[in-house]
Write a protein that holds these residues in place. Structure first.
Motif, PDB file in Angstrom:
ATOM      1  N   HIS A 393       0.835  -1.206   0.000  1.00 35.79           N
ATOM      2  CA  HIS A 393       0.000   0.000   0.000  1.00 35.79           C
ATOM      3  C   HIS A 393       0.871   1.258   0.000  1.00 35.79           C
ATOM      4  N   GLU A 449     -11.759  -2.713   5.091  1.00 35.99           N
ATOM      5  CA  GLU A 449     -10.728  -1.856   4.497  1.00 35.99           C
ATOM      6  C   GLU A 449      -9.964  -2.605   3.406  1.00 35.99           C
ATOM      7  N   TYR A 450      -9.656  -3.883   3.654  1.00 34.50           N
ATOM      8  CA  TYR A 450      -8.954  -4.660   2.630  1.00 34.50           C
ATOM      9  C   TYR A 450      -9.827  -4.824   1.385  1.00 34.50           C
ATOM     10  N   GLN A 453      -9.766  -1.506  -0.450  1.00 31.88           N
ATOM     11  CA  GLN A 453      -8.501  -1.323  -1.154  1.00 31.88           C
ATOM     12  C   GLN A 453      -8.428  -2.202  -2.403  1.00 31.88           C
TER      13      GLN A 453
END
Length: 673
Positions: A393, A449-450, A453
Motif C-alpha cells: 500500500h 478496508e482490505y 482497497q
C-alpha cells in the motif's frame, strides 16, 4: 568435450522440432521409451531429489544404441565458500559401471539399450554380448537409478541376468572412488565424495538367473561417518514415499490418461525437492543452482499454496517454515523484504532490489493459510501478511498501482516502474486477507478496508495497464510497453476478467504461443513455463474451456512424452530447460484452481467453478487434503451446459454436503463440516 557438445546440440534440435512422441504411457504409471535405431542418438536430463541430495542425471542412447550416463550430484547441506545462493557441494561423475564387470574373463561389449522407463526412478533395460563373442553368452542388464529419500546418496541397482544356456562366471570388482575437496573451499573444511560398489565378488550365475549388485554415490563432511546403506531399503523408502504420500493423495481421474499422468508426475517433482536444513525444511527450486534456500516467487507464491491440497506434511512444514523465515525480515523502517533467504536460512539475497516480493508473499501466505485450515498457523502468519499488505500500500504510485524495481524475471526483460504482475498479486492478497481476517474473527473494519482497497486497486489496474495492443483488447505489462508479454495472463488468475477475451486471444495467438508454450515477449525466442502455466490456469478460470484444454493437453503431452521429459521446466534458452520444482506445483494448480476452480474463502470453505471440457462425461479429484479434511470432488455431466457437483468427505456422513446441478463454469460456494 565432443560428446558433451553433441548432447547440447541434440537437445537444442529436439527443442525446436515437434517430433512424434518418443515416450509412451504404461499401465503401471510409468512412461517408457522403447529404443529403436531410428531417432538416435538422443540425450536428455532429469532432476530427482531427496531430503539430503538432488541429482541431475544426464542420460541418453548413443548412435550405436549404447547407454550414456553422467551424474551431477548436489548436496545442499554441504556448503561451499563463498556460502551464497549457489554454494551447495556439486560434483559430476560419469563412471561407466558395466565396463568394470567381467564375465567368463571377458568384458561386456556391444550394449543395445532396449528400453528406458521413468516412474520416480530411471530404469534401463539393456542387452550385451561379450568381447570375442562366443555363441550363447548373452547377458541382460537392468539398471535402476534413484536418489535416497533421507540420506545424502544417489543409488543405482544393477541386475545381471544370464540369458544363455550355460552357467557364467560373473566378476564384480571391489570398487571405491573417493574425491576430497579442498579444505579452504568448504564451510566445514574438506568434503568426501565417495562411490562404492556393494556386493562385489565372484558369482556363478546359472541360465535364466540373475545377480544383483549396487553402487552408492554419497558425500559427507570429515566429522561424519561414512554412511552404510542398504540400497534395496533405500529403493523401498523412495517407492513408499511416492505411493503413500504422492499417489494416494489428490488423485486426478479424467478421460485423458496423459493429463492424469502429467498431474501425478508433477505432484512428485513439486514435493520431492524439500531439504532438511539446519534452518528447517526448505523447499528448493533445484536446477544445480538453487538449494537450501527459498524465494518469494518460487516458494511463497508458486508452490506453498499448493501443499495443503496435497496434504504432504513435510510440504506443509516447508511452506510454514518459509513464511516464518520471511517474517524475520519485517521491519519498522519499511525496507523491502528480501527476495530470497539462502544458505540454510542464515543469509539473504536481494540483488534485484524490490521485485514485488511483498505482494508475492502476501498472495501465497493468505492462500496457504486459508487452504491449510489451521487457525493457529493463520494467527502466526497474520503479522507477516499485514506487514506485506501495508508495504504494498505504501508503494502505490499516483495512478494507484504498486511500484517496484523489477519483477520476478529480475531485469531479464523490462518491467518499468510498476508492473502488472505485482499489482495483480497484491489485489488477490487483499481479497484473500479479507477472507482470512473474517475467519480469524478480526475487526470488521479491517476486512472491510482490505475489500475497499482491493476494489480501488482493481479499478487502478484497468486504468493504468489496460490497453489495446496488436489488435487485442488486453494489457500493457508496464506503462509504455508496446509489445505483447506473457504475463498479461496474471489478471485472469486472480479473477479480473474485464479483458479476458482479448487477453486470451493474444496469449494463444501466433504472436505469443509456440510449440513449447508462451514466449516471454512478442518477437523474442525466450519462454518460461511459469507464465505458460499461469496462462492455462487463467484461461480456464475465464471459462475459455476448450481453448485452454487444447493448449493444456498439447503442453502436457509434450512435457510428459516428448523430447524432454517428464516434468514442467524453468526456461529456454536459459538453464537448458531445468526441471525446477515449483513449476510442477504451478502445473498442479492448473488442475486444482483452473480445471476445478477451487478458491479458498475460509478455514472450512471455498468456492468451486468447474470447467468440464466438451466430450468429457465426468472428472474427479479425490483425497483433497485441504481445509483440515479429506474430501473428493466429482463433476458429472447432466447436459450440454449443466453439470452435477458431488462432494464427499471422510470427516462426515456427507448429509450436509452439496450435490448440486449448476451451469458448467458457474461458481458454487462450499462449506465443509
Amino acid at each position: 568435450m565432443k560428446r558433451f557438445l553433441a548432447i547440447v546440440i541434440t537437445c537444442c534440435i529436439c527443442t525446436l522440432v515437434n517430433a512424434q512422441n518418443r515416450w509412451a504411457l504404461q499401465d503401471d504409471g510409468s512412461i517408457r521409451w522403447d529404443i529403436t535405431a531410428a531417432g538416435l542418438p538422443h540425450y536428455d536430463h532429469i532432476e530427482m531429489s531427496g531430503q539430503y541430495i538432488s541429482t541431475v542425471i544426464r542420460y541418453g542412447v548413443n548412435a550405436d544404441q549404447s547407454f550414456f550416463e553422467e551424474r551431477s550430484l548436489v548436496f545442499p547441506m554441504l556448503r561451499t565458500i563463498p556460502n551464497d545462493t549457489h554454494a551447495s557441494l556439486t560434483h559430476r561423475i560419469a563412471t561407466h559401471i558395466p565396463s568394470l564387470l567381467s564375465i567368463n574373463g571377458k568384458t561386456l561389449q556391444q550394449e543395445k539399450v532396449q528400453s528406458i522407463s521413468i516412474h520416480g526412478s530411471i530404469t534401463v533395460e539393456s542387452a550385451f554380448t561379450l568381447s570375442n563373442h562366443e555363441s550363447g553368452d548373452d547377458i541382460a542388464m537392468t539398471r535402476i537409478i534413484f536418489p535416497s529419500y533421507d540420506a545424502p546418496a544417489l543409488c543405482e541397482i544393477y541386475k545381471v541376468k544370464n540369458l544363455s544356456q550355460k552357467a557364467i562366471t560373473l566378476y564384480i570388482p571391489g570398487f571405491t572412488q573417493q574425491y576430497v575437496t579442498p579444505f579452504d573451499k568448504g564451510v566445514e573444511g574438506s568434503y568426501y565424495i565417495t562411490a562404492t560398489i556393494e556386493h562385489s565378488g565372484t558369482y556363478e550365475v546359472m541360465p535364466g538367473e540373475s545377480q544383483q549388485f549396487e553402487i552408492c554415490f554419497s558425500a559427507r563432511s570429515k566429522k561424519e561417518a561414512q554412511a552404510v546403506l542398504s540400497v534395496d531399503k533405500e529403493l523401498e523408502k523412495r517407492q513408499q514415499f511416492i505411493s503413500n504420500e504422492i499417489e494416494l493423495s489428490l488423485i486426478l481421474q479424467t478421460p485423458d490418461s496423459i493429463l492424469d499422468a502429467a498431474f501425478r508426475f508433477a505432484k512428485l517433482r513439486a514435493a520431492e525437492s524439500i531439504y532438511k536444513t539446519k534452518g528447517g525444511y526448505l523447499h528448493g527450486p533445484g536446477g544445480e543452482a538453487y538449494y537450501a534456500a527459498i524465494w518469494a516467487n518460487d516458494q511463497a507464491e508458486y508452490v506453498n499454496p499448493f501443499f495443503p491440497f496435497l496434504g504432504y506434511e513435510i510440504g506443509n512444514a516447508s511452506a510454514l517454515n518459509a513464511f516464518r523465515h520471511f517474517a524475520r525480515y519485517i521491519n519498522d523502517e519499511n525496507n523491502p523484504i528480501p527476495s530470497s533467504i539462502i544458505a540454510e536460512g542464515t543469509d539473504i539475497w536481494n540483488g534485484a532490489g524490490d521485485r514485488g516480493d511483498a505482494a508475492m508473499i502476501a498472495y501465497g501466505a493468505t492462500r496457504y493459510a486459508l487452504a491449510r485450515g489451521s487457525k493457529e498457523e493463520a494467527q502466526e502468519l497474520w503479522p507477516l501478511i499485514t506487514w506485506c499488505l501495508e508495504y504494498c500500500h505504501s508503494k502505490l504510485n499516483t495512478d494507484g498501482v504498486v511500484a517496484s524495481d523489477c519483477d520476478e524475471l529480475e531485469g531479464r526483460f523490462p518491467a518499468g516502474d510498476a508492473n502488472l504482475c505485482t499489482s495483480s498479486l497484491y489485489y488477490d492478497a487483499l481479497v484473500s486477507a479479507s477472507y482470512l481476517g473474517e475467519a480469524l474473527a478480526m475487526d470488521n473494519q479491517i476486512t472491510a478496508e482490505y475489500s475497499k482497497q482491493a476494489d480501488a486497486l482493481r479499478n487502478a489496474i484497468e486504468k493504468h495497464f489496460g490497453k489495446d495492443l496488436e489488435g487485442f483488447h488486453t494489457y500493457q505489462y508496464y506503462k509504455g510497453n508496446d509489445k505483447l508479454r506473457s504475463w498479461i495472463c496474471i489478471p485472469l488468475t486472480v479473477d479480473i476478467l474485464d479483458r479476458a477475451d482479448g487477453t486470451i486471444s493474444a496469449l494463444f495467438s501466433d504472436k505469443l504461443w509456440h510449440d513449447d508454450g508462451l514466449l516471454t515477449e512478442q518477437g523474442d525466442g525466450t519462454y518460461w513455463d511459469r507464465s505458460t502455466l499461469y496462462a492455462l490456469r487463467g484461461a480456464l478460470r475465464a471459462n475459455h474451456i476448450e481453448e485452454a484444454m487444447q493448449h493444456l493437453q498439447a503442453y502436457s503431452e509434450r512435457r510428459l512424452l516428448g523430447e524432454h521429459v517428464p516434468y514442467p521446466i524453468e526456461a529456454y534458452p536459459e538453464g537448458s530447460q531445468r526441471h525446477l520444482s515449483a513449476e510442477s506445483g504451478l502445473y498442479c494448480r492448473v488442475i486444482t484452481e483452473g480445471l476445478f476452480g477451487i478458491r479458498p474463502t475460509g478455514f472450512k470453505s471455498f468456492t468451486i467453478t468447474p470447467h468440464l471440457p466438451d466430450g468429457w462425461s465426468e472428472m474427479t479429484l479425490s483425497h483433497v487434503k485441504a481445509f483440515g479434511d479429506d474430501f473428493t470432488i466429482r463433476i458429472e455431466r447432466r447436459s450440454a451446459r449443466k453439470v452435477c457437483v458431488i462432494i464427499t468427505s471422510k470427516n462426515s456422513n456427507n448429509s450436509n454436503l452439496p450435490r448440486r446441478v449448476i451451469t458448467n463454469g458457474d461458481c458454487l460456494s462450499i462449506k465443509l463440516p
